[in-house]
Design a protein around this motif. Sequence first.
Motif, PDB file in Angstrom:
ATOM      1  N   LEU A  48       0.142   0.082   9.378  1.00 44.17           N
ATOM      2  CA  LEU A  48       0.730  -0.971   8.560  1.00 44.17           C
ATOM      3  C   LEU A  48       0.429  -2.327   9.175  1.00 44.17           C
ATOM      4  O   LEU A  48       0.654  -2.538  10.370  1.00 44.17           O
ATOM      5  N   LEU A  68       6.322   5.989   4.424  1.00 48.57           N
ATOM      6  CA  LEU A  68       5.579   5.815   5.679  1.00 48.57           C
ATOM      7  C   LEU A  68       5.703   7.039   6.565  1.00 48.57           C
ATOM      8  O   LEU A  68       4.752   7.438   7.250  1.00 48.57           O
ATOM      9  N   GLY A 128      -3.036   0.564   0.693  1.00 47.34           N
ATOM     10  CA  GLY A 128      -1.807   0.318  -0.038  1.00 47.34           C
ATOM     11  C   GLY A 128      -1.472  -1.159   0.036  1.00 47.34           C
ATOM     12  O   GLY A 128      -1.093  -1.662   1.102  1.00 47.34           O
ATOM     13  N   SER A 173       8.032  -2.665  -1.308  1.00 51.43           N
ATOM     14  CA  SER A 173       7.942  -1.601  -0.302  1.00 51.43           C
ATOM     15  C   SER A 173       9.297  -0.983   0.002  1.00 51.43           C
ATOM     16  O   SER A 173       9.399   0.208   0.324  1.00 51.43           O
ATOM     17  N   PHE A 222      -1.689   0.295   5.083  1.00 54.31           N
ATOM     18  CA  PHE A 222      -0.682  -0.377   4.266  1.00 54.31           C
ATOM     19  C   PHE A 222      -0.691  -1.870   4.607  1.00 54.31           C
ATOM     20  O   PHE A 222      -0.509  -2.241   5.767  1.00 54.31           O
ATOM     21  N   ALA A 227       0.232   5.847  -2.742  1.00 51.42           N
ATOM     22  CA  ALA A 227      -0.895   5.761  -1.809  1.00 51.42           C
ATOM     23  C   ALA A 227      -1.003   7.036  -0.985  1.00 51.42           C
ATOM     24  O   ALA A 227      -2.115   7.509  -0.696  1.00 51.42           O
ATOM     25  N   LEU A 266       3.839   2.581  -2.636  1.00 47.30           N
ATOM     26  CA  LEU A 266       3.732   3.109  -1.279  1.00 47.30           C
ATOM     27  C   LEU A 266       3.610   4.641  -1.270  1.00 47.30           C
ATOM     28  O   LEU A 266       2.680   5.180  -0.661  1.00 47.30           O
TER      29      LEU A 266
END
Length: 539
Positions: A533, A450, A436, A443, A462, A422, A419
Amino acid sequence: MMKDVVREQAQEQTQAGLVTVRRAVTDLLRQFGMTTMFGNPGSTELGLFLDFPEDFHYVLGLQESVAVGMADGYAQATRNAAFVNLHSAVGVGHAMGAIFTAHKNRTPLVITAGQQSRAILPFDPFLFSSQATELPKPYVKWSIEPARAEDVPLAIARAYYMAMQPPCGPVLVSVPADDWGRLCEPVQARRVSRSIRPDAAMLDRIGRRLDAAQRPALVLGAAVDRDEAWDEVVALAERHRAAVWTAPMSGRNGFPEDHPLFAGFLPAARERIVGLLSGHDFILALGAAAFAYHIEGEGPHIPPGSELAQIVDDPNTLAWAPAGTAALGSVRAAVRDLLQRPEPPRRDDPPRRAPAPRAEPTPLMSVAYVLQTLAETRAPDSIIVEEAPSARPVMQRYLPILQSETFYTMCSGGLGFGLPAAVGVALGKPERKIIGLIGDGSSLYSIQGLWSAAQLKLPITFLILKNRSYAALREFAPVYGFTPADPLHGVDLPDIDFVSVARGMGCGAARVSDPGALAGALREALDVSAPFLLEIDVA
């Protein structure tokens, strides 16, 4: 008032040819092209940021491992060392898993760690590191706490050169808090060669054996893509009509997976490797360990009647290889030399890899169906940053990587890389779409990334494959004697709402569980130009 006096004194000394350690270091980093810093600062690091240069960019991670993961992705994407700033002993401790992964990834990182002021070090002060240079070992190539403040810029210069020399890797410099304002002489960057050409006689021996082989195979490791040798390796495979395999646990891909010569991926198990390579009389491992194992095995390391040769840039890897001829050096330089040899005899093509069966939609989607749909939806030059261990064998069948520098994962097996990496790759390649591909369990080791993605407004999608467990452990349990009826503790992950987590950190988010809605949901998620996401329910 005191700060103004220090600045005035520094200005006077600058006129005499001296500068602050802080100024010397930032000037040096600018020469190295390292104006992006990653970190999570503490009190002992604040001295670095006084009069912070306007052309520098500080990327904040909400935890030290996130900062190192972002730097790892950035360094790989830019092909230059990344600068990381950590907080004394506790910050380095928090980051050790990510440092271990950078070590296995062969990623060049210049890590600075804060240390308490020199004047109070004899008194075991609060937040100091008692053995600062020993703490990150053995997963850094070099570590130092300079004897004098004046030596800090030279130490960082040496750290950069060492980080960038093959095999690349992280280094660490511990810097006491009061060093940044001391005066020193400026340091000019030097040109240092980073290419190692393999021994000509050894390379000729390997080349003659490759020319004479009837059924050669290439086994490619992460160093192929790291060394920008993708095109040369394709040419070598086509010249020799060699079957091409990806080495076990490789963090990069080195060959187009839709190519007729691509044979597949080797598992990290001795007997299975031998079985898959059976029939090849000569095996050439390029940029790969021969071989990385995950479980113990028995018998030979290569098929009976075959011969192994290896070209890699790490002398330690060559030293522990259990069999075969070995040459130390750049993969790209070696392959270019092999391509200069006369044309070998014409060979028949090896058998083609069987295509994967078409994945069909089911009420609770299979990972195969999700990745098949993603392969049909994404742009071929989009970049996959992956950390979904249980899905990786499926990914290797249903999500082919077709171009150089479009796939990154960790070589370590430790979780928490994907994560934040990315985020780093997106910073390093701002013109590209970053995907990702992350397991729900993976995660959670670095979910704070994030927030960094949202603050930086990066175009990352993501994709969270939500199977509500550490599924890789379930699949691995039979190796240790578990039966389907045996309870397996500590692997379930119920009741996690990734959509709410992402929105709470500033990212757009959605959820999809209907296979009929998957393609549309993927298209929408990939079209968003900001971090987004998509939580995907899978079996």
